[in-house]
Design a protein around this motif. Structure first.
Motif, PDB file in Angstrom:
ATOM      1  N   TRP A  12       0.870  -1.176   0.000  1.00 32.58           N
ATOM      2  CA  TRP A  12       0.000   0.000   0.000  1.00 32.58           C
ATOM      3  C   TRP A  12       0.905   1.223   0.000  1.00 32.58           C
ATOM      4  O   TRP A  12       1.647   1.465   0.950  1.00 32.58           O
ATOM      5  CB  TRP A  12      -0.897   0.011   1.236  1.00 32.58           C
ATOM      6  CG  TRP A  12      -2.037  -0.960   1.163  1.00 32.58           C
ATOM      7  CD1 TRP A  12      -1.980  -2.316   1.310  1.00 32.58           C
ATOM      8  CD2 TRP A  12      -3.411  -0.631   0.937  1.00 32.58           C
ATOM      9  NE1 TRP A  12      -3.237  -2.855   1.170  1.00 32.58           N
ATOM     10  CE2 TRP A  12      -4.135  -1.855   0.947  1.00 32.58           C
ATOM     11  CE3 TRP A  12      -4.098   0.566   0.729  1.00 32.58           C
ATOM     12  CZ2 TRP A  12      -5.516  -1.897   0.764  1.00 32.58           C
ATOM     13  CZ3 TRP A  12      -5.468   0.524   0.543  1.00 32.58           C
ATOM     14  CH2 TRP A  12      -6.172  -0.704   0.558  1.00 32.58           C
ATOM     15  N   CYS A  13       0.855   2.002  -1.068  1.00 32.22           N
ATOM     16  CA  CYS A  13       1.686   3.195  -1.150  1.00 32.22           C
ATOM     17  C   CYS A  13       0.933   4.294  -1.901  1.00 32.22           C
ATOM     18  O   CYS A  13      -0.175   4.078  -2.401  1.00 32.22           O
ATOM     19  CB  CYS A  13       3.023   2.888  -1.839  1.00 32.22           C
ATOM     20  SG  CYS A  13       2.919   2.575  -3.604  1.00 32.22           S
ATOM     21  N   THR A  44      -3.150  -1.490  -2.660  1.00 29.07           N
ATOM     22  CA  THR A  44      -4.136  -0.447  -2.923  1.00 29.07           C
ATOM     23  C   THR A  44      -4.897  -0.733  -4.205  1.00 29.07           C
ATOM     24  O   THR A  44      -6.140  -0.670  -4.248  1.00 29.07           O
ATOM     25  CB  THR A  44      -3.440   0.923  -3.064  1.00 29.07           C
ATOM     26  OG1 THR A  44      -2.474   1.078  -2.037  1.00 29.07           O
ATOM     27  CG2 THR A  44      -4.442   2.049  -3.020  1.00 29.07           C
ATOM     28  N   VAL A  65       1.315   2.064   6.887  1.00 27.23           N
ATOM     29  CA  VAL A  65       1.494   3.406   6.339  1.00 27.23           C
ATOM     30  C   VAL A  65       2.067   4.319   7.409  1.00 27.23           C
ATOM     31  O   VAL A  65       2.016   4.026   8.604  1.00 27.23           O
ATOM     32  CB  VAL A  65       0.159   3.987   5.812  1.00 27.23           C
ATOM     33  CG1 VAL A  65      -0.422   3.094   4.712  1.00 27.23           C
ATOM     34  CG2 VAL A  65      -0.856   4.181   6.940  1.00 27.23           C
ATOM     35  N   GLY A  66       2.613   5.446   6.974  1.00 29.77           N
ATOM     36  CA  GLY A  66       3.163   6.403   7.919  1.00 29.77           C
ATOM     37  C   GLY A  66       2.082   7.278   8.535  1.00 29.77           C
ATOM     38  O   GLY A  66       0.969   7.394   8.002  1.00 29.77           O
ATOM     39  N   ASP A  67       2.431   7.883   9.648  1.00 30.00           N
ATOM     40  CA  ASP A  67       1.523   8.824  10.315  1.00 30.00           C
ATOM     41  C   ASP A  67       1.718  10.194   9.672  1.00 30.00           C
ATOM     42  O   ASP A  67       2.288  11.115  10.264  1.00 30.00           O
ATOM     43  CB  ASP A  67       1.831   8.860  11.815  1.00 30.00           C
ATOM     44  CG  ASP A  67       0.833   9.718  12.592  1.00 30.00           C
ATOM     45  OD1 ASP A  67      -0.208  10.089  12.012  1.00 30.00           O
ATOM     46  OD2 ASP A  67       1.114  10.025  13.765  1.00 30.00           O
ATOM     47  N   ASP A  70       0.164  11.359   3.475  1.00 25.64           N
ATOM     48  CA  ASP A  70       0.037  10.282   2.503  1.00 25.64           C
ATOM     49  C   ASP A  70      -0.646   9.054   3.119  1.00 25.64           C
ATOM     50  O   ASP A  70      -1.484   8.415   2.493  1.00 25.64           O
ATOM     51  CB  ASP A  70       1.411   9.887   1.957  1.00 25.64           C
ATOM     52  CG  ASP A  70       1.995  10.939   1.030  1.00 25.64           C
ATOM     53  OD1 ASP A  70       1.205  11.689   0.417  1.00 25.64           O
ATOM     54  OD2 ASP A  70       3.239  11.012   0.922  1.00 25.64           O
ATOM     55  N   GLY A  71      -0.272   8.745   4.359  1.00 24.76           N
ATOM     56  CA  GLY A  71      -0.919   7.642   5.049  1.00 24.76           C
ATOM     57  C   GLY A  71      -2.398   7.892   5.250  1.00 24.76           C
ATOM     58  O   GLY A  71      -3.236   7.010   5.045  1.00 24.76           O
ATOM     59  N   VAL A  90      -0.492   1.909  11.329  1.00 23.22           N
ATOM     60  CA  VAL A  90       0.119   3.225  11.160  1.00 23.22           C
ATOM     61  C   VAL A  90       1.373   3.305  12.026  1.00 23.22           C
ATOM     62  O   VAL A  90       1.354   2.914  13.199  1.00 23.22           O
ATOM     63  CB  VAL A  90      -0.864   4.349  11.549  1.00 23.22           C
ATOM     64  CG1 VAL A  90      -0.193   5.714  11.408  1.00 23.22           C
ATOM     65  CG2 VAL A  90      -2.131   4.281  10.702  1.00 23.22           C
ATOM     66  N   THR A  96       5.118   7.238   4.837  1.00 23.87           N
ATOM     67  CA  THR A  96       4.409   6.343   3.925  1.00 23.87           C
ATOM     68  C   THR A  96       5.231   6.149   2.653  1.00 23.87           C
ATOM     69  O   THR A  96       5.859   7.085   2.144  1.00 23.87           O
ATOM     70  CB  THR A  96       3.043   6.936   3.561  1.00 23.87           C
ATOM     71  OG1 THR A  96       2.290   7.111   4.763  1.00 23.87           O
ATOM     72  CG2 THR A  96       2.276   6.051   2.601  1.00 23.87           C
ATOM     73  N   SER A  97       5.210   4.945   2.131  1.00 21.18           N
ATOM     74  CA  SER A  97       5.897   4.659   0.874  1.00 21.18           C
ATOM     75  C   SER A  97       5.290   5.474  -0.267  1.00 21.18           C
ATOM     76  O   SER A  97       4.067   5.623  -0.366  1.00 21.18           O
ATOM     77  CB  SER A  97       5.776   3.168   0.554  1.00 21.18           C
ATOM     78  OG  SER A  97       6.281   2.890  -0.732  1.00 21.18           O
ATOM     79  N   SER A 118       7.533   3.182   4.656  1.00 25.08           N
ATOM     80  CA  SER A 118       6.885   2.207   5.544  1.00 25.08           C
ATOM     81  C   SER A 118       6.942   0.779   5.010  1.00 25.08           C
ATOM     82  O   SER A 118       6.919  -0.179   5.793  1.00 25.08           O
ATOM     83  CB  SER A 118       5.428   2.612   5.784  1.00 25.08           C
ATOM     84  OG  SER A 118       4.736   2.789   4.559  1.00 25.08           O
TER      85      SER A 118
END
Length: 340
Positions: A12-13, A44, A65-67, A70-71, A90, A96-97, A118
């Motif tokens: 998921w990016c 995704t 995913v990142g906080d 993008d996440g 998260v 996030t990638s 991530s």
């Protein structure tokens, strides 16, 4: 209770899509004609494509995913399309990638710049298949995730561990590959073959996995080579279905001995905005049909129709529609000829 639905797990990016007027030489410049933020990666794309196709079954996501914005964008996509995101984790440790996708307007060809973020932190421990009611686990993408691409607790790859976990929980499995150098594809894919139920790959990947030339010298698909590669991969794996796709069609080999050739949709050149995500849309059509127990020919037709519809956008899934509309579009545009 019988399992039902698809859990789309792993990659998921965010895709930052740019349509450019040409590909520049080093230290030269090109003009960005259009830009668009969209979800990307096999996790995704499979989930969103299934929802856009009108899947009459649950769709879930497993990812990290990142906080960051993008996440939150990816989590928002889940909410927008009704994708169960209980296993979308998260982290505040990495962003996030992101993949920067450059598409040349005149050719539709794409170039990718990938920031792992991530996705470099995902481990087999992030996948809890006992917590999902899905029937099929779709995974991806080997070659893009540092931990899963490495040995894990006695398994050759973390991917193998994840596939084992999915089978142990009673799910059927599918995996998506990336078009890496052939030796790397083979290194990552072959340990996974005994643990896969559906294998949907392109001609370049099929040649790498099977060791059989699936491409001609001019880079186009060799139909007979693809047929041989599909049958060989079926024999090397535990899969019930192997599908090899390419711009002019696909070849499918099934465990019952069926080998099916299906030409692609004849997409008008002026309708093509970019090919980013076409392979994901194709795979979504296959899993849609397999989940609903459609005849193989119908699943292959939907796969091509979904991929054709996706070509109308520079994003991975922005122009995929309900499965009936995709098939109607394919019939309107027509189909390529079956090879002799």
């Amino acid at each position: 209770m019988a399992r039902r639905g698809v859990v789309s797990a792993g990659c998921w990016c965010v895709d930052r899509n740019y349509l450019i007027n040409h590909w520049p030489d080093e230290e030269k410049h090109a003009t960005i004609l259009h830009d668009e933020l969209q979800g990307g990666g096999s996790g995704t794309n499979m989930a969103v494509d299934l929802k856009r196709l009108g899947a009459p079954f649950p769709v879930e996501g497993i990812g990290l995913v990142g906080d960051d914005s993008d996440g939150r964008f990816l989590l928002g996509l889940c909410d927008q399309f009704g994708i169960d995101r209980r296993q979308m984790r998260v982290t505040s440790e990495v962003p996030t990638s992101v993949t920067f996708v450059m598409t040349v307007k005149a050719t539709g060809k794409r170039t990718f710049f990938y920031l792992p973020g991530s996705l470099a932190r995902i481990t087999p421990d992030h996948f809890d298949f006992a917590a999902t009611g899905a029937a099929i686990a779709h995974l991806g993408i080997p070659g893009t995730m540092q931990v899963l691409d490495s040995p894990w607790q006695g398994d050759a790859l973390g991917w193998v561990t994840v596939l084992r976990k999915a089978h142990a929980a009673g799910l059927r499995t599918s995996i998506e590959m990336a078009s890496l150098p052939p030796a790397r594809i083979a290194e990552l894919a072959r340990p996974c073959l005994p643990h896969l139920d559906y294998i949907v790959i392109n001609d370049h990947e099929a040649g790498a996995v099977s060791g059989i030339a699936a491409l001609r010298e001019d880079g186009t698909a060799d139909w007979e080579g693809c047929r041989s590669a599909a049958v060989a991969i079926l024999g090397q794996s535990a899969a019930e279905l192997v599908v090899i796709h390419f711009p002019h069609g696909c070849v499918a080999a099934a465990r019952d001995g069926t080998v099916k050739v299906q030409p692609a949709v004849r997409v008008p050149r002026e309708e093509i905005a970019g090919s980013n995500g076409a392979g994901d849309a194709f795979a979504a059509g296959i899993l849609f049909g397999m989940h609903e127990k459609w005849p193989l020919a119908d699943s292959l037709a939907l796969a091509h129709a979904s991929a054709a519809a996706s070509l109308r956008s520079i994003t991975t899934n922005g122009s995929v529609e309900n499965w009936k509309k995709c098939l109607a579009l394919a019939e309107r545009w027509g189909w390529r000829e079956t090879p002799a």
